[in-house]
Design a protein around this motif. Structure first.
Motif, PDB file in Angstrom:
ATOM      1  N   GLN A 150     -47.632  48.057  10.419  1.00 48.40           N
ATOM      2  CA  GLN A 150     -46.329  47.501  10.065  1.00 48.40           C
ATOM      3  C   GLN A 150     -45.523  47.214  11.329  1.00 48.40           C
ATOM      4  N   TRP A 151     -44.412  46.498  11.143  1.00 50.67           N
ATOM      5  CA  TRP A 151     -43.460  46.238  12.234  1.00 50.67           C
ATOM      6  C   TRP A 151     -42.337  47.277  12.163  1.00 50.67           C
ATOM      7  N   PHE A 152     -41.930  47.766  13.330  1.00 48.17           N
ATOM      8  CA  PHE A 152     -40.907  48.802  13.410  1.00 48.17           C
ATOM      9  C   PHE A 152     -39.852  48.452  14.460  1.00 48.17           C
ATOM     10  N   VAL A 153     -38.628  48.942  14.229  1.00 52.01           N
ATOM     11  CA  VAL A 153     -37.583  48.905  15.256  1.00 52.01           C
ATOM     12  C   VAL A 153     -37.520  50.291  15.894  1.00 52.01           C
ATOM     13  N   ARG A 154     -37.538  50.315  17.218  1.00 53.96           N
ATOM     14  CA  ARG A 154     -37.395  51.575  17.959  1.00 53.96           C
ATOM     15  C   ARG A 154     -35.897  51.896  17.991  1.00 53.96           C
ATOM     16  N   THR A 155     -35.454  52.779  17.096  1.00 54.48           N
ATOM     17  CA  THR A 155     -34.015  52.919  16.828  1.00 54.48           C
ATOM     18  C   THR A 155     -33.268  53.866  17.768  1.00 54.48           C
ATOM     19  N   LYS A 156     -33.953  54.777  18.420  1.00 60.68           N
ATOM     20  CA  LYS A 156     -33.261  55.772  19.247  1.00 60.68           C
ATOM     21  C   LYS A 156     -32.355  55.111  20.299  1.00 60.68           C
ATOM     22  N   PRO A 157     -32.858  54.128  21.058  1.00 63.83           N
ATOM     23  CA  PRO A 157     -31.991  53.500  22.065  1.00 63.83           C
ATOM     24  C   PRO A 157     -30.795  52.760  21.451  1.00 63.83           C
ATOM     25  N   LEU A 158     -30.935  52.303  20.203  1.00 67.10           N
ATOM     26  CA  LEU A 158     -29.830  51.622  19.524  1.00 67.10           C
ATOM     27  C   LEU A 158     -28.840  52.615  18.944  1.00 67.10           C
ATOM     28  N   ALA A 159     -29.347  53.775  18.532  1.00 65.21           N
ATOM     29  CA  ALA A 159     -28.495  54.772  17.884  1.00 65.21           C
ATOM     30  C   ALA A 159     -27.564  55.455  18.878  1.00 65.21           C
ATOM     31  N   GLU A 160     -28.009  55.649  20.095  1.00 63.77           N
ATOM     32  CA  GLU A 160     -27.211  56.419  21.058  1.00 63.77           C
ATOM     33  C   GLU A 160     -25.835  55.812  21.316  1.00 63.77           C
ATOM     34  N   PRO A 161     -25.723  54.503  21.610  1.00 69.13           N
ATOM     35  CA  PRO A 161     -24.371  53.939  21.784  1.00 69.13           C
ATOM     36  C   PRO A 161     -23.570  53.915  20.485  1.00 69.13           C
ATOM     37  N   ALA A 162     -24.256  53.832  19.336  1.00 66.41           N
ATOM     38  CA  ALA A 162     -23.551  53.844  18.047  1.00 66.41           C
ATOM     39  C   ALA A 162     -22.968  55.223  17.755  1.00 66.41           C
ATOM     40  N   ILE A 163     -23.668  56.274  18.181  1.00 59.67           N
ATOM     41  CA  ILE A 163     -23.134  57.634  18.049  1.00 59.67           C
ATOM     42  C   ILE A 163     -21.904  57.783  18.932  1.00 59.67           C
ATOM     43  N   GLU A 164     -22.003  57.294  20.167  1.00 59.77           N
ATOM     44  CA  GLU A 164     -20.900  57.423  21.122  1.00 59.77           C
ATOM     45  C   GLU A 164     -19.661  56.664  20.640  1.00 59.77           C
ATOM     46  N   ALA A 165     -19.862  55.537  19.961  1.00 57.72           N
ATOM     47  CA  ALA A 165     -18.726  54.739  19.473  1.00 57.72           C
ATOM     48  C   ALA A 165     -17.893  55.511  18.466  1.00 57.72           C
ATOM     49  N   VAL A 166     -18.545  56.354  17.653  1.00 57.45           N
ATOM     50  CA  VAL A 166     -17.818  57.186  16.688  1.00 57.45           C
ATOM     51  C   VAL A 166     -17.246  58.409  17.397  1.00 57.45           C
TER      52      VAL A 166
ATOM     53  N   GLN B 155     -35.189  38.932  20.623  1.00 52.44           N
ATOM     54  CA  GLN B 155     -34.554  39.676  21.707  1.00 52.44           C
ATOM     55  C   GLN B 155     -34.975  41.146  21.694  1.00 52.44           C
ATOM     56  N   LEU B 156     -35.017  41.755  20.519  1.00 51.83           N
ATOM     57  CA  LEU B 156     -35.439  43.153  20.428  1.00 51.83           C
ATOM     58  C   LEU B 156     -36.920  43.298  20.798  1.00 51.83           C
ATOM     59  N   TYR B 157     -37.732  42.322  20.407  1.00 51.74           N
ATOM     60  CA  TYR B 157     -39.166  42.357  20.755  1.00 51.74           C
ATOM     61  C   TYR B 157     -39.347  42.269  22.270  1.00 51.74           C
ATOM     62  N   ASP B 158     -38.595  41.352  22.885  1.00 50.39           N
ATOM     63  CA  ASP B 158     -38.706  41.179  24.339  1.00 50.39           C
ATOM     64  C   ASP B 158     -38.260  42.433  25.093  1.00 50.39           C
ATOM     65  N   LYS B 159     -37.343  43.207  24.499  1.00 50.92           N
ATOM     66  CA  LYS B 159     -36.879  44.446  25.132  1.00 50.92           C
ATOM     67  C   LYS B 159     -37.783  45.641  24.812  1.00 50.92           C
ATOM     68  N   GLY B 160     -38.787  45.414  24.009  1.00 49.05           N
ATOM     69  CA  GLY B 160     -39.665  46.512  23.612  1.00 49.05           C
ATOM     70  C   GLY B 160     -39.085  47.368  22.508  1.00 49.05           C
ATOM     71  N   LEU B 161     -38.048  46.877  21.840  1.00 48.39           N
ATOM     72  CA  LEU B 161     -37.412  47.644  20.768  1.00 48.39           C
ATOM     73  C   LEU B 161     -37.959  47.293  19.391  1.00 48.39           C
ATOM     74  N   ILE B 162     -38.792  46.266  19.300  1.00 45.86           N
ATOM     75  CA  ILE B 162     -39.558  45.979  18.080  1.00 45.86           C
ATOM     76  C   ILE B 162     -41.032  45.999  18.465  1.00 45.86           C
ATOM     77  N   TYR B 163     -41.821  46.702  17.672  1.00 46.36           N
ATOM     78  CA  TYR B 163     -43.249  46.795  17.959  1.00 46.36           C
ATOM     79  C   TYR B 163     -44.023  46.823  16.645  1.00 46.36           C
ATOM     80  N   ARG B 164     -45.318  46.569  16.752  1.00 47.11           N
ATOM     81  CA  ARG B 164     -46.212  46.638  15.590  1.00 47.11           C
ATOM     82  C   ARG B 164     -47.172  47.798  15.797  1.00 47.11           C
TER      83      ARG B 164
END
Length: 883
Positions: free
Chosen positions: A359-375, A161-170
């Protein structure tokens, strides 16, 4: 009625009750749609061996929460599990192979993973046994391993799912590389240590000139990979040589001198060697200037074919050889002492190498933003609050997460490469053909995922996600995530990100961060370090028992603060268990012939002692429940401890003994039994085994035993009853205790023999009738006879030598005949008078200070004024005694 043993013997008792709780299914919650469940997920112990005291701490804290919420009638799920611990497990098994003279390559991937599975299954069973020995009331029917089928499916689904959204890349990027583990590491898996090293100044010759430029470096062995020398464009020293070339010593490679604003002109010589394959800052500069990359190291940190005459040497041996050669060529300008931070692998402590790698990476910025807002919006609260800023700082500056590991043990990356069409196929299911061209010539990516990738999904993968299960609907989101502050980013932040991503909701509403238990040298406890410094919980348990260990780990502690565990804390825990056992044994033995009247929960206390102890218990219930709500478990335990040890055992039980000996009515037995029963329920979440043993013994002696629950574990936790608070009874009994304590202190001060009775006179006004009613208690506990309790108006001047004790509600006079030196007593009163005068002067000055009066809250000013009145009254009475 069976006799309770004289001494508490924890071993057999602990196993007996744990097996019974397990057998009766108390740890497994029902799915009750009318009740809000309490859900907590265990931080996964690594499947790498025995637990240490750090594990015992989190198990105790989480068990306290689980047992408390269970006693409150909430369906309580404490979800256990174990982590496959990719790198850590590799380290352990590879060391075992090394002892046999083998490597993992010698036996191959399949045999290596088979060996680990066999070893891991045994360790999982051992770890479960250790967790149970500490009292963990987990739902073992839901116990899971990160490589089990359900979590593995969730891992693959998330990856796709993350790969399909462009949030995982090599991509090819600079990563942290461990030469010993032979794998990439995320930034959070690197431990930086301040190291006393050197700054080496090396002279590079300018091409076609006889001049030199000196560069400063901490790693001379990497100069073999230099592709430029960079200076700051504003640095006047080097403006004339920008664009010229230098010749690298020894290997004679010609490289340019470039200008870049990233260069710090104040560091070293102001000229920076650019080694883009071995330094992240250098790589950024190289990309801006289109410089080539020259890697000079193999994956094991030995020097490769680009290292000229140093090929095959270990990196540190190469450093020594290069320094010797440069010195011989007169190209080593100088060496300065230099302290700097050096990264090490968190598992094997090997110095890591920056390495440009695919290597394989997760593009974390889009995931971090809602996690910051939750706190930020309060949906997730972090305790203690000071870690909230730390969370924001890291999340707002988060870098992409390297998730591929060059290991054989773990979740294999669900990616296949086609040798015919050269396309990449990504699938949650195993593929046999290319999803693009149908070719069977496909190869799965050999790497596995970072262990923390599967851990980040744990709050929902264990409940059935990606399927829509009853467990997932009822238990998600969870309630609390309790763990050490050291994995706030490694695990907690990632769980918040992935919970919001996969479930659209936070995974828990509270993050409780405990401090770390450190060794005597201040190190964090760890089983994976080369010299393991972690004590197994089984060691103190075998000596002190589980309940004493749990008490030592948690009593008086506060969230987020580190602690060291010494014998003094363990002995204090054992002493408390013994105190509770002996007090309970006295009460149960007194009840062997039955109690004189039925024990009812709302039985009204008749005597002032009974009203006092019931009132104190009611106040305790109010305080403890509030502290538990506020996650102040250590302070809640401390409050219960002080009530049981001092209020109940040292005072009420001793007062009750006086009544029992005189066979006065009403008997104190109903309230001895009642207060003990409630105290055991208070203590149960903290000390489960001894409380169950004593509660069962007490229950057997109670008339209403058939109406009581089968176990203290499912009995209700005490709740506040404000109607039971009796302020006047508390005032009287506080005065009684004050009188007895002051007489005892005087006896000790003047070395009066314990068995000797001394005369005492007590003078008071408002409490006169109440204290007269307590004369027998005062006589017995203070060892005084005769005892006179009189009004202050009845006190007459006398030449008699006496010790005078000025208390809050009374004055106590102890005739000195045969007991004390009058001169000493006069000096004592004089000294106390001077102390009181000093305190009066301080308060008086404070209450005349406009700054204090204007800034301090009204209640604080009023409290200080009350103190002043009390002190002036005390001084007057002291001066009267002196006269």
């Amino acid at each position: 009625m069976p006799e309770i043993p004289k001494a508490y013997q924890p071993g057999n008792i602990e196993r007996k009750w744990y097996d019974l709780w397990l057998e009766r299914g108390y740890f497994t919650p029902d799915l009750d749609p009318d009740k809000q469940p309490f859900v907590i997920v265990m931080p996964l112990p690594n499947v790498t061996g025995d637990l240490h005291l750090g594990h015992a701490l989190f198990v105790t804290l989480q068990d306290i929460m689980a047992r408390w919420h269970r006693m409150r009638g909430e369906p309580t799920l404490w979800l256990p599990g174990t982590d496959h611990a990719g790198i850590a497990t590799h380290v352990v098994i590879e060391r075992r192979l090394a002892k046999q003279g083998k490597t993992k390559e010698d036996i191959g991937r399949d045999e290596f993973t088979r060996m680990i599975w066999e070893w891991a299954e045994k360790n999982r069973a051992d770890i479960r046994g250790q967790l149970q020995s500490i009292g963990a009331s987990c739902d073992w029917s839901r116990d899971q391993f990160t490589l089990d089928e359900r979590p593995s499916r969730a891992v693959r689904t998330t990856f796709v799912q993350l790969y399909d959204k462009g949030l995982i890349y090599r991509g090819e990027r600079m990563i942290n590389w461990c030469p010993r583990c032979r794998t990439a590491l995320s930034d959070l898996e690197v431990e930086h240590e301040e190291t006393a090293g050197h700054l080496y100044h090396i002279r590079y010759a300018l091409e076609e000139h006889e001049a030199f430029i000196a560069v400063a470096t901490t790693r001379p062995e990497t100069f073999l990979g230099d592709t430029a020398v960079a200076v700051n464009p504003e640095d006047e020293r080097y403006k004339d040589i920008i664009g010229k070339k230098v010749v690298l010593p020894i290997i004679d490679r010609v490289i340019p001198i470039i200008a870049d604003p990233a260069v710090d002109a104040s560091f070293g010589t102001g000229a920076l060697k650019i080694t883009p394959s071995h330094d992240p800052t250098d790589l950024e500069i190289a990309r801006r200037h289109d410089l080539p990359l020259v890697n000079v190291m193999n994956l094991d940190a030995s020097m490769n074919e680009n290292s000229g005459p140093y090929r095959g040497l270990d990196r540190l041996a190469c450093r020594d050889r290069i320094l010797a050669d440069l010195k011989a060529m007169n190209l080593l300008d100088k060496i300065d002492p230099y302290s700097h931070s050096v990264g090490h692998c968190c598992r094997c402590q090997t110095m890591v190498e920056p390495n440009v790698s695919m290597q394989w990476f997760v593009r974390t910025k889009p995931l971090a933003e809602p996690a910051i807002e939750a706190v930020r919006d309060g949906r997730v609260k972090i305790i203690p609050g000071r870690f909230t800023k730390t969370y924001y700082d890291w999340m707002e500056n988060i870098r992409d997460w390297c998730i591929s590991r060059q290991l054989w043990w773990g979740h294999r990356i669900p990616v296949w490469y086609c040798q015919d069409c050269m396309q990449v196929s990504v699938s949650a299911d195993d593929l046999r053909t290319c999803s693009h061209c149908g070719s069977q010539q496909i190869t799965q990516d050999p790497d596995v995922l970072d262990t923390w990738f599967s851990s980040a999904l744990w709050t929902h993968s264990t409940l059935g996600w990606p399927d829509d299960t009853d467990d997932l609907r009822y238990f998600y989101p969870g309630s609390v995530m309790e763990t050490g502050y050291d994995i706030l980013f490694l695990w907690v932040a990632r769980m918040i990100m992935m919970g919001l991503e996969n479930m659209g909701d936070i995974p828990f509403h509270t993050v409780y961060l405990h401090g770390l238990i450190r060794s005597t040298s201040g190190e964090k406890l760890s089983r994976s370090k080369l010299q393991a410094n972690a004590m197994s919980p089984s060691e103190p348990i075998s000596v002190y028992g589980v309940d004493a260990l749990r008490f030592a780990l948690t009593s008086g502690t506060t969230p987020g603060n580190d602690m060291s565990l010494g014998e003094d804390r363990l002995e204090a825990g054992r002493n408390f268990v013994n105190k509770l056992w002996n007090a309970s044994r006295f009460i149960l033995r007194a009840m062997n012939d039955g109690i004189p009247e039925p024990l009812e929960e709302k039985a009204l206390p008749h005597t002032i002692e009974d009203r006092w102890i019931v009132s104190q218990l009611a106040r305790l219930a109010r305080t403890v429940n509030q502290l538990m709500e506020d996650f102040q478990f250590g302070e809640a335990e401390q409050q219960i401890y002080e009530f049981v040890w001092s209020t109940f055992c040292d005072w009420y039980i001793e007062m009750a003994k006086v009544r029992l000996r005189s066979e006065s009515t009403p008997s104190p037995l109903p309230f001895l039994a009642s207060i003990l029963e409630v105290s055991l329920r208070f203590l149960h979440p903290f000390m489960p085994f001894v409380t169950e043993e004593l509660w069962q013994g007490l229950k057997e002696r109670l008339p209403a035993k058939h109406q009581m629950p089968d176990s203290i574990m499912i009995a209700p936790f005490p709740v506040p009853d404000d109607a039971a608070i009796a302020s006047e009874a508390e005032r009287v009994m506080d005065s009684v205790i004050d009188i007895v304590r002051s007489i005892r202190n005087a006896r000790a001060q003047y070395k009066v023999a314990p068995g000797k009775l001394i005369e005492a006179r007590v003078y008071t006004d408002e409490l006169l009738s109440s204290l007269i009613a307590e004369a027998d208690t005062i006589e017995a506990l203070a060892r005084v006879r005769p005892l006179s309790i009189l009004s202050r108006s009845e006190r007459e001047p006398t030449e008699e030598k006496a010790v005078a004790l000025v208390l809050k509600e009374a004055e106590v006079v102890l005739p000195l005949a045969g007991m004390v030196d009058q001169a000493v007593e006069r000096q004592r009163i004089l000294k106390e008078s001077e102390d009181v005068r000093s305190r009066i002067a301080h308060l008086d000055a404070r209450l005349k200070d406009p700054s204090f009066l204007n800034k301090a809250p009204t209640e604080v000013v009023n409290k200080e004024r009350e103190k002043l009145v009390t002190l002036k009254s005390k001084l007057g009475r002291l001066l009267q005694e002196l006269s």
